[in-house]
Write a protein that holds these residues in place. Structure first.
Motif, mmCIF file in Angstrom:
data_model
loop_
_atom_site.group_PDB
_atom_site.id
_atom_site.type_symbol
_atom_site.label_atom_id
_atom_site.label_comp_id
_atom_site.label_asym_id
_atom_site.label_seq_id
_atom_site.Cartn_x
_atom_site.Cartn_y
_atom_site.Cartn_z
ATOM 1 N N CYS A 293 1.903 -7.386 3.394
ATOM 2 C CA CYS A 293 1.010 -6.227 3.288
ATOM 3 C C CYS A 293 -0.398 -6.699 2.932
ATOM 4 N N VAL A 294 -1.401 -5.956 3.400
ATOM 5 C CA VAL A 294 -2.785 -6.327 3.047
ATOM 6 C C VAL A 294 -3.005 -6.207 1.546
ATOM 7 N N CYS B 295 -4.724 -0.254 5.550
ATOM 8 C CA CYS B 295 -3.413 -0.425 6.172
ATOM 9 C C CYS B 295 -3.590 -0.770 7.658
ATOM 10 N N ARG B 296 -2.795 -1.725 8.131
ATOM 11 C CA ARG B 296 -2.895 -2.123 9.548
ATOM 12 C C ARG B 296 -2.227 -1.115 10.484
ATOM 13 N N HIS B 297 -1.304 -0.320 9.947
ATOM 14 C CA HIS B 297 -0.587 0.664 10.782
ATOM 15 C C HIS B 297 -0.576 2.026 10.075
ATOM 16 N N LEU C 54 0.820 -1.224 0.000
ATOM 17 C CA LEU C 54 0.000 0.000 0.000
ATOM 18 C C LEU C 54 0.848 1.266 0.000
ATOM 19 N N LEU D 247 6.356 -3.280 7.772
ATOM 20 C CA LEU D 247 5.838 -3.312 9.138
ATOM 21 C C LEU D 247 5.010 -4.574 9.385
ATOM 22 N N CYS D 248 4.409 -5.120 8.336
ATOM 23 C CA CYS D 248 3.682 -6.387 8.473
ATOM 24 C C CYS D 248 4.466 -7.458 7.708
ATOM 25 N N ALA E 249 3.022 3.636 8.835
ATOM 26 C CA ALA E 249 3.469 3.259 7.483
ATOM 27 C C ALA E 249 3.733 4.509 6.642
ATOM 28 N N CYS F 280 7.360 -0.873 2.522
ATOM 29 C CA CYS F 280 6.960 -1.009 3.924
ATOM 30 C C CYS F 280 7.018 -2.479 4.341
HETATM 31 S S1 SF4 Z 1 1.797 -1.266 7.634
HETATM 32 FE FE1 SF4 Z 1 0.299 -0.965 6.019
HETATM 33 S S2 SF4 Z 1 1.497 -0.548 4.155
HETATM 34 FE FE2 SF4 Z 1 2.888 -1.445 5.686
HETATM 35 S S3 SF4 Z 1 2.905 -3.635 5.246
HETATM 36 FE FE3 SF4 Z 1 1.337 -3.308 6.840
HETATM 37 S S4 SF4 Z 1 -0.605 -2.997 5.712
HETATM 38 FE FE4 SF4 Z 1 1.076 -2.757 4.240
#
Ligand code: SF4
Length: 211
Positions: free
Chosen positions: A158-159, A167-169, A60, A154-155, A173, A152
């Motif tokens: 990614c979704v 986005c989960r964060h 994302l 962070l996960c 992000a 990114c």
């Molecule tokens: S934080 Fe958002 S953009 Fe980053 S990997 Fe997770 S879902 Fe995707």
């Protein structure tokens, strides 16, 4: 002393504070630069798509899911200052032995140790950038925007793009500076921290736009 000189001195002092905060949050280099010296080149965004990066269209925070280079350029013109910040990507020599520099990039990207190395350093950088953005806001720079590096991570996954996908964060992000068309190599060199290529000590290079 004129009001303008006073303001310039306060800004210089605040940028210095933010650079020293960056180092205390784990950065290895941080230097202020005029926002006029943040170089944007559409060829950088082109390199996200050709050859296609694994984040392209899937993450994302990667193109084409983020604002265009043109939209970013218009916003960048309104900023006065920026800080270039580098974070070390710690290489576990034992795990990476015979991989970096030897494996083909496509295969390297699928290597779990390689991905874990990028992911852990990216998460540290992300936390530091969010702290810096908050510090700048507290100093009164309400438009401050932190731009990350790489896609990114962070996960674990990614979704991705699609209707209803969120986005989960969302507050952590950030798109990479290069995803917005910033020529990170040229900009880092202008800030006095040239990026080695190939790198003996790999780094993430991020940018904090301050205003
Ligand atoms: S934080 Fe958002 S953009 Fe980053 S990997 Fe997770 S879902 Fe995707």
């Amino acid at each position: 002393m004129s009001e303008r000189t006073d303001r310039a001195m306060i800004t210089q002092a605040n940028l210095k504070t933010l650079c020293s905060n960056a180092l205390s949050y784990g950065a290895i280099n941080a230097a202020p630069i005029s926002a006029r010296k943040v170089i944007v080149d559409p060829r950088v965004r082109l390199k996200c798509a050709i050859p296609v990066c694994d984040g392209y269209g899937r993450c994302l925070m990667c193109p084409p899911n983020i604002i265009s280079v043109q939209e970013f350029t218009v916003a960048l013109e309104r900023f006065n200052d920026a800080i270039v910040i580098q974070f070390e990507i710690k290489v576990d020599k034992e795990k990476m032995e015979g991989k970096i520099g030897s494996m083909e990039l496509g295969a390297l990207r699928l290597d779990t140790d390689y991905e874990a190395m990028l992911s852990s350093s990216m998460k540290r950088m992300s936390k530091a950038l969010i702290n810096l953005e908050r510090d700048a806001l507290h100093l009164g720079y309400r438009f401050t925007t932190a731009l990350s590096a790489g896609n990114c991570r962070l996960c674990d996954e990614c979704v991705g793009q699609g209707k209803g996908k969120q986005c989960r964060h969302p507050f952590e992000a950030r798109p990479a500076a290069e995803a917005l068309g910033i020529d990170v190599f040229a900009t880092a060199a202008l800030a006095g921290m040239p990026i080695e290529f190939p790198a003996k000590r790999p780094v993430w290079t991020s940018i904090l736009l301050v205003d």
